[in-house]
Scaffold this active site. Structure first.
Site, PDB file in Angstrom:
ATOM      1  N   LYS A  17       0.820  -1.214   0.000  1.00 21.32           N
ATOM      2  CA  LYS A  17       0.000   0.000   0.000  1.00 21.32           C
ATOM      3  C   LYS A  17       0.858   1.270   0.000  1.00 21.32           C
ATOM      4  O   LYS A  17       2.068   1.210   0.236  1.00 21.32           O
ATOM      5  CB  LYS A  17      -0.939  -0.041   1.212  1.00 21.32           C
ATOM      6  N   TYR A  57     -12.827  -1.744  -3.798  1.00 19.39           N
ATOM      7  CA  TYR A  57     -13.305  -1.809  -2.407  1.00 19.39           C
ATOM      8  C   TYR A  57     -14.833  -1.716  -2.305  1.00 19.39           C
ATOM      9  O   TYR A  57     -15.349  -1.357  -1.242  1.00 19.39           O
ATOM     10  CB  TYR A  57     -12.647  -0.707  -1.571  1.00 19.39           C
ATOM     11  N   ASN A 120      -2.170   0.334   6.691  1.00 20.07           N
ATOM     12  CA  ASN A 120      -1.713  -0.936   7.271  1.00 20.07           C
ATOM     13  C   ASN A 120      -0.787  -1.730   6.353  1.00 20.07           C
ATOM     14  O   ASN A 120      -0.729  -2.947   6.411  1.00 20.07           O
ATOM     15  CB  ASN A 120      -2.894  -1.761   7.800  1.00 20.07           C
ATOM     16  N   HIS A 123      -2.119  -5.579   1.788  1.00 17.81           N
ATOM     17  CA  HIS A 123      -3.414  -6.250   1.661  1.00 17.81           C
ATOM     18  C   HIS A 123      -3.176  -7.738   1.414  1.00 17.81           C
ATOM     19  O   HIS A 123      -2.182  -8.102   0.786  1.00 17.81           O
ATOM     20  CB  HIS A 123      -4.173  -5.648   0.471  1.00 17.81           C
ATOM     21  N   GLU A 134      -9.718 -10.625  -7.312  1.00 18.26           N
ATOM     22  CA  GLU A 134      -8.731  -9.537  -7.189  1.00 18.26           C
ATOM     23  C   GLU A 134      -7.604  -9.702  -8.216  1.00 18.26           C
ATOM     24  O   GLU A 134      -7.140  -8.711  -8.794  1.00 18.26           O
ATOM     25  CB  GLU A 134      -8.191  -9.502  -5.748  1.00 18.26           C
TER      26      GLU A 134
END
Ligand code: CMP
Length: 140
Positions: A17, A57, A120, A123, A134
């Site tokens: 990320k 998302y 965070n 993923h 995905e």
């Protein structure tokens, strides 16, 4: 009759990320992934736009953090990677640790590199079905 054995898949999908990419953690994170026995099958450095982030998302559309999540995921480059290994989804989720780095176990990628539940670091797909979706989202 033999009991039917549920086979777990060998594919998963990850995103390094914006916070982790920006901080220069891409190399150490990929090293940890490879050391854990995952093979890199496909990898791209991209920058998401709001439309793509919203689609990716979509499952979180009704959540209070949806807008912030999309803004954050569009805030800088990301690395998307297709991974392979036996029992990929479950093993990868163990490797990255809990969504909130405060709850992540010592030695997990999120414990080492994430700063908050939003930023965070990484993923990991949460099921074989979502891994397939995905992977196709970014690599078809
Ligand atoms: P990930 O599981 O990769 O994909 C969904 C993301 O939404 C998740 O990582 C977090 O970054 C974010 N997220 C999940 N729960 C929360 C929350 N309660 N508050 C803010 N962000 C969240």
């Amino acid at each position: 009759m033999f009991a039917k054995k549920t086979m777990s898949g060998n594919k998963t999908f990850t995103i390094i990320k914006p916070d982790a990419f920006e901080a220069g953690y891409t190399g150490p994170i990929i090293q940890k992934i490879e050391e854990a026995g995952f093979n890199l099958k496909n990898m791209r450095l991209i920058r998401l736009d709001q439309e793509s982030a919203g689609k990716f998302y979509a499952i979180h559309k009704e959540k209070p953090f949806f807008g912030r999540l999309c803004d954050y995921m569009c805030s800088g480059p990301i690395i998307v990677i297709q991974l392979e290994k036996e029992n990929a989804v479950e093993d990868f989720r163990k490797l990255i640790g809990a969504t909130n780095p405060e709850d992540a176990e010592e030695g997990t990628i999120r414990k080492l590199y994430a700063t908050s539940i939003e930023a965070n670091a990484i993923h990991g797909s949460d099921s074989d079905e979502n891994a397939e979706i995905e992977i196709n989202f970014f690599f078809s």
